[in-house]
Design a protein around this motif. Structure first.
Motif, short mmCIF file in Angstrom:
data_model
loop_
_atom_site.label_atom_id
_atom_site.label_comp_id
_atom_site.label_asym_id
_atom_site.label_seq_id
_atom_site.Cartn_x
_atom_site.Cartn_y
_atom_site.Cartn_z
N UNK A 3 5.90 11.77 44.00
CA UNK A 3 6.39 10.42 43.71
C UNK A 3 7.39 9.97 44.77
N UNK A 4 8.27 10.87 45.18
CA UNK A 4 9.27 10.52 46.18
C UNK A 4 8.60 10.19 47.51
N UNK A 5 7.64 11.04 47.92
CA UNK A 5 6.95 10.80 49.19
C UNK A 5 6.22 9.47 49.15
N UNK A 6 5.49 9.23 48.09
CA UNK A 6 4.69 8.01 48.02
C UNK A 6 5.57 6.77 47.91
N UNK A 7 6.74 6.89 47.29
CA UNK A 7 7.67 5.77 47.24
C UNK A 7 8.14 5.40 48.64
N UNK A 8 8.52 6.42 49.43
CA UNK A 8 8.94 6.15 50.80
C UNK A 8 7.79 5.59 51.63
N UNK A 9 6.60 6.15 51.46
CA UNK A 9 5.44 5.67 52.23
C UNK A 9 5.17 4.21 51.91
N UNK A 10 5.23 3.85 50.64
CA UNK A 10 4.97 2.46 50.26
C UNK A 10 6.05 1.52 50.80
N UNK A 11 7.29 1.95 50.75
CA UNK A 11 8.38 1.10 51.26
C UNK A 11 8.26 0.87 52.76
N UNK A 12 7.91 1.92 53.49
CA UNK A 12 7.77 1.77 54.93
C UNK A 12 6.57 0.89 55.27
N UNK A 13 5.48 1.07 54.56
CA UNK A 13 4.30 0.25 54.81
C UNK A 13 4.56 -1.21 54.48
N UNK A 14 5.48 -1.44 53.53
CA UNK A 14 5.81 -2.82 53.15
C UNK A 14 6.76 -3.48 54.14
N UNK A 15 7.23 -2.73 55.13
CA UNK A 15 8.04 -3.33 56.18
C UNK A 15 9.52 -3.05 56.11
N UNK A 16 9.96 -2.16 55.22
CA UNK A 16 11.39 -1.86 55.13
C UNK A 16 11.90 -1.18 56.41
N UNK A 17 13.16 -1.41 56.70
CA UNK A 17 13.82 -0.76 57.83
C UNK A 17 14.50 0.51 57.33
#
Length: 252
Positions: A3-17
């Motif tokens: 869950x933690x990995x996928x949360x970070x992956x989704x945030x980065x793919x969404x354009x977060x810095x």
């Protein structure tokens, strides 16, 4: 951990810095301080830093103890066993240095493929055993960043970014400067053009453009240039600056 990995992956793919701390020391205290300070990731450097495989578990525990930073590590080299061992130890993002071709990028991806994906990597839930929480983690996949830092990698960057399984590219600006005939830390047009090419290739492929910086001012500049996974300071450099600042204030 999935869950933690996928949360970070989704945030980065969404354009977060993401702004990160680079750990060259083996100090769990500094790892805790960095995580508590609010960095988005903390990276353990097994290539040029003092971190060794035996340090990884205690340092990742220290990062997690004080925040929710993405636990990251740069492996010493693009070697199958070493990349898999970091994943087994619970590292959530892995940076692979000196990736110079599509074939080398594919090799880094393959090092993270468990048997459930039809590959050769064996399952070793080291972190789960240490924390008495063994579960089937074969479908877990850390984020994978490959470093673009030499002439060959720059020449193939568009194709490297398109390799399935690559989550991002990470620029080593000093080695990239040498590769284009420049000196680190000095403005050079060829170096500037190389950075634009790498960032453009990453954006076009839908992967995250990352870069290494020495301090916050440089990190701010790289953010303005479109990079999104940005090492904003290193533990040793930041400690040295703080020591000199306080000593200067005391002596002034």
């Amino acid at each position: 951990m999935t869950a933690a990995i996928e949360n970070h992956r989704a945030r980065l793919r969404a354009g977060e810095i993401y702004n990160g701390l680079w750990m060259m020391s083996t100090s769990p205290e500094l790892a805790k301080i960095g995580s508590a300070a609010g960095f988005d990731y903390v990276c353990l450097d097994l290539q040029h830093g003092l971190v060794r495989p035996t340090d990884v578990l205690r340092l990742t525990d220290a990062v997690r103890a004080s925040g929710d930073a993405l636990v990251t590590a740069r492996v010493a080299a693009n070697r199958f066993t070493e990349i898999g061992a970091l994943a087994d130890a619970g590292v959530e993002a892995i940076i692979v240095p000196l990736v110079s071709s599509v074939e080398e990028a594919r090799a880094a991806v393959a090092a993270l493929d468990y048997p459930s994906r039809g590959r050769d990597r064996s399952w070793g839930p080291t972190a789960e055993i240490m924390h008495n929480a063994v579960q089937d983690t074969r479908d877990e996949r850390p984020l994978l960043f490959v470093m673009i830092e030499n002439e060959e990698g720059l020449s193939a960057v568009e194709d490297i970014c398109a390799v399935p399984g690559i989550d991002g590219v990470y620029v080593g600006p000093s080695d990239l400067a040498f590769a284009v005939g420049a000196l680190p830390g000095q403005h050079n047009e060829a170096h500037a053009e190389a950075l634009v090419r790498i960032r453009t290739a990453a954006d076009a492929a839908g992967v995250v453009p990352g870069i290494h910086c020495g301090d916050g001012e440089e990190a701010k500049l790289r953010k303005e240039q479109g990079f999104r996974f940005i090492t904003s300071c290193g533990d040793l450099g930041a400690a040295g600056r703080a020591f000199r600042e306080d000593l200067g204030a005391a002596r002034s």
